[in-house]
Write a protein that holds these residues in place. Structure first.
Motif, PDB file in Angstrom:
ATOM      1  N   ARG A 604       5.214 107.821  91.726  1.00 21.37           N
ATOM      2  CA  ARG A 604       5.251 109.259  91.991  1.00 21.37           C
ATOM      3  C   ARG A 604       3.859 109.728  92.370  1.00 21.37           C
ATOM      4  O   ARG A 604       2.904 109.542  91.608  1.00 21.37           O
ATOM      5  N   VAL A 605       3.747 110.336  93.555  1.00 18.73           N
ATOM      6  CA  VAL A 605       2.459 110.824  94.049  1.00 18.73           C
ATOM      7  C   VAL A 605       2.425 112.342  93.903  1.00 18.73           C
ATOM      8  O   VAL A 605       3.324 113.045  94.390  1.00 18.73           O
ATOM      9  N   PHE A 606       1.386 112.845  93.215  1.00 16.62           N
ATOM     10  CA  PHE A 606       1.263 114.276  92.995  1.00 16.62           C
ATOM     11  C   PHE A 606       0.872 114.999  94.293  1.00 16.62           C
ATOM     12  O   PHE A 606       0.346 114.395  95.236  1.00 16.62           O
ATOM     13  N   ASP A 607       1.099 116.293  94.299  1.00 16.69           N
ATOM     14  CA  ASP A 607       0.835 117.107  95.478  1.00 16.69           C
ATOM     15  C   ASP A 607      -0.606 117.625  95.487  1.00 16.69           C
ATOM     16  O   ASP A 607      -0.860 118.814  95.691  1.00 16.69           O
ATOM     17  N   PHE A 608      -1.553 116.755  95.230  1.00 14.17           N
ATOM     18  CA  PHE A 608      -2.966 117.090  95.385  1.00 14.17           C
ATOM     19  C   PHE A 608      -3.732 115.781  95.539  1.00 14.17           C
ATOM     20  O   PHE A 608      -3.230 114.708  95.188  1.00 14.17           O
TER      21      PHE A 608
END
Length: 752
Positions: A604-608
């Motif tokens: 899961r890649v965060f939005d920052f």
């Protein structure tokens, strides 16, 4: 702590710390076996009777497990505590525990337990913590339970005192039973009294004593006696030697310790006497040998007090083939039932296991449920096993003892009749878990029969033989920001050896948009290798015998995964700066000589995105010993290559070393004739441009790897005596450093 007073009565006849009782079968509702009075301080009108403070103390309106506890005000150089009389039989063993916490304890220590067999402990912390030990209680002065704080600043709180009958489970090999401190090897039997262990003065050879014990020593006063009885299943002893260590803290000039031996415990022959010196040994008189049983009596007639802090016994025996080191596992009896027994505790390839003998004296089959619940701080883990015992038979049940983390683990073993709440057995046990044996972390993944697979994060060290985790998951799961590196471990544990193993990873694909993804080239795969430690560092709390995971060589060739052990692989995932946020899936493929299988990976890649430069300034020490890499024979260029690999790894983890220029420091010379410095910044500036601009390190030291002052040739930094700066060094130091700082400012590495 203050030394206890003299015990004047000697009673003999101890053969074991706890004997099994014989009773009819029954079902109980687990009545408490705690022999401490008013243990949680709940009862009382104006005070928690029968507890009384010495010094000063308070009965508080809160507690760890109930509504009350007691406290003492801490004060430098002052000892205060609470005590209560104990109505317990002496000349037997007990499992002892109490809890303590502190509001602001920066100094001092606590001690307590049974007054005549007490223990010193570290100072209490703000969290409620338990302090436990096992003790054999000598006869003499009436025992009390004490909870004491000494030399502590700030109030100390005590709660939940426990005194439980002790059960000792010793190692049995062949016809021998050997406890802690005993060993048999190459025809030599040895006993080293394990005074500093959890069991303290408990020992299989202990026969009798009439004097108090504290932490790691017997106190000797006029008339004090300690007797050890040595036997080894009928093996005759020869060439026997008695060793000792005393603490002569009162500087007694005359004889302090008398050592005697005999074969019947009644008639004694002199072995030796000790005066002044602190350690030594004496041979047992030849006329007493060979003998299958030897008694050793240690006593004092001195008017002053000293302590015995070490005792050993060594002898030759005919059996030269058996090799065994004794063990003792200490259990506190929480329930009066003793038909169920712990007969063995062992460490297997799957973890620590207690073997229970579960009898059924009835004419019908009976179902029993055995459970072990282990706690450490706020974490607890449980294992459960059920067994059906035939009529008039006994089943031996292997009950796994789960770990709850590295450190002092406490487990409660309970056996219930069927699936009901009727308890027929319950005992408490304390054991130390080193991080190599800690199986409290990790998640087991779906896997084929030929290889168990599990995963954990990168902040754990995976012991080679630790057991499989209990928790499960359907995939390896990882979360990270864009422009961040994050590791995880994938651990293979085949029941039988797998050869020609190769692990690979496919590209990542968005779980919501198959057209979006990123390449598997953003992931590196390393093997976790092990370093054997045969001589642990006694000053390192993490030191232990065994294989320690440490090197991370890149996976460049197929390898062998040994059966019954863990083979970890270290994955480091990088999320590119420009990928969309969301979940991405990839497939790990494990190939081996007998086939292959896959393991799902979800990231899961965060939005920052993290910035290239870390704004939290760090400075970590880094000095890898060259002999670890065989670099003592390497060229300077090879040494620099290894150094750069370390720095690149630190950069990926956003950590700055405090001296990255180790192999390219600022060069300078001092000419005493002209009183001038000459600085050379060329190689230094070249490497620092790389380290600061490309690796994004955000701190470094100036001229010295160490915290001391930089060297000036021919000038000692300190004046004679070492307490002040040499005036000449003080004069020269600004002239040495001003050009350095000016260069740093010109390069933009230092503010004005």
């Amino acid at each position: 702590m203050n030394a206890p007073s003299t015990n004047r009565a000697l009673r003999r006849g101890l053969s074991a710390a706890c004997a099994w009782l014989v009773a009819g079968w029954g079902v109980w509702s687990a009545p408490a076996q705690n022999l401490a009075p008013n243990p949680s301080f709940e009862a009382g009108v104006t005070s928690p009777e029968p507890w009384t403070p010495f010094g000063s103390g308070a009965w508080e309106n809160f507690g760890r497990s109930g509504n009350r506890c007691v406290s003492v005000p801490g004060e430098k150089w002052v000892t205060r505590g609470w005590s209560a009389p104990l109505n317990i039989p002496v000349q037997q063993g007990y499992w002892v525990r109490f809890w303590a916490s502190a509001s602001n304890a920066l100094t001092g220590y606590i001690y307590g337990g049974i007054s005549t067999a007490s223990r010193d402990f570290r100072r209490a912390s703000q969290r409620w913590s338990d302090f436990a030990y096992a003790a054999w209680v000598p006869p003499g002065e009436p025992p009390q339970f004490r909870a004491v704080s000494s030399d502590t600043i700030g109030p100390i709180y005590f709660d939940d005192a426990e005194v439980l009958p002790l059960v000792e489970v010793r190692r049995q090999v062949g016809g021998y039973e050997l406890g802690e401190g005993e060993s048999l090897r190459e025809g030599t039997y040895r006993f080293q009294a394990p005074f500093a262990s959890f069991g303290g003065n408990c020992a299989r050879p202990l026969h009798a004593a009439n004097t108090p014990f504290n932490t790691y020593r017997w106190y000797f006063n006029p008339g004090s006696v300690v007797i050890y009885r040595h036997e080894l299943a009928g093996q005759p002893f020869s060439n026997a030697v008695v060793g000792f260590q005393i603490q002569n803290y009162n500087n007694l000039a005359n004889t302090t310790l008398l050592v005697e031996a005999g074969t019947d415990g009644t008639n004694w022959s002199p072995v030796g006497s000790v005066a002044q010196f602190t350690a030594g040994s004496f041979p047992v008189p030849a006329e007493l040998l060979p003998a299958p049983v030897l008694f050793v009596r240690l006593r004092s007639t001195n008017a002053g007090q000293f302590s015995l802090s070490g005792y050993s016994f060594t002898a030759q025996v005919p059996d030269s083939a058996t090799e065994v080191a004794g063990e003792t596992h200490y259990f506190g009896r929480l329930h009066p039932g003793d038909e169920v027994r712990v007969v063995d505790v062992s460490v297997t390839s799957t973890g620590r296991v207690a073997t229970l003998a579960v009898p059924n004296p009835t004419a019908s089959p009976r179902l029993f449920t055995a459970e072990a619940v282990t706690t450490l701080l706020s974490l607890d883990r449980a294992r459960l096993v059920q067994t059906t015992v035939p009529p008039f038979a006994t089943n031996f049940v292997a009950l796994p003892l789960p770990t709850a983390g590295a450190g002092e683990n406490t487990t409660v073993l309970t056996v219930r009749d069927g699936t009901s709440t009727n308890v027929v057995f319950q005992q408490i046990h304390r054991f130390t878990v080193h991080f190599l044996a800690d199986d409290s972390f990790g998640e087991r993944l779906p896997a084929p029969p030929e290889c168990a697979v599990w995963t954990c994060s990168g902040d754990y060290k995976v012991g080679r033989t630790r057991g499989l985790p209990v928790a499960t998951n359907t995939a390896v799961r990882l979360t990270l920001a864009r422009n961040e590196y994050e590791p995880f471990q994938l651990v293979l544990r085949p029941p039988a050896t797998l050869s020609n193993v190769w692990v690979s990873l496919g590209d990542f694909v968005s779980v919501t948009n198959p057209a979006v993804g990123f390449s598997a080239t953003n992931v590196t795969i390393d093997r976790v290798e092990y370093v054997p430690v045969s001589i642990p560092d006694p000053g390192n709390f993490a030191a232990a015998l065994g294989d320690h995971p440490d090197p991370l060589p890149p996976l460049t060739a197929p390898f062998t995964a040994p059966g019954g052990t863990n083979s970890p692989l270290w994955f480091t995932v990088y999320a590119p700066k420009d990928i969309p946020a969301g979940e991405y899936a990839a497939t790990i493929t494990v190939q081996h000589a007998g086939g292959s299988f896959t393991v799902p990976l979800v990231v899961r890649v965060f939005d920052f995105a993290l910035t290239d430069v870390s704004h939290t300034r760090t400075a970590y020490g880094l000095m890898p010993p060259e002999d670890w890499h065989g670099l003592q024979w390497a060229t300077p260029e090879q040494v620099r290559q290894v150094w750069d690999l370390y720095l690149r790894n630190m950069a990926r983890h956003r950590a700055s070393p405090y001296y990255p220029q180790l192999y390219s420091p600022v060069q300078y010379t001092y000419d005493a004739g002209t009183d001038t410095f000459t600085h050379h910044f060329g190689p230094f500036s070249a490497v620092m441009d790389e380290y600061l601009e490309e690796y994004h390190f955000n701190s470094f030291r100036d001229l010295s790897f160490y915290t001391g002052l930089p060297a000036i040739p021919g000038v000692d930094p300190l004046a004679p005596g070492g307490l002040a700066l040499n005036p000449e060094y003080r004069r020269l130091y600004p002239r040495l450093m001003q050009p350095v700082f000016q260069h740093f400012r010109e390069r933009g590495w230092m503010g004005t």
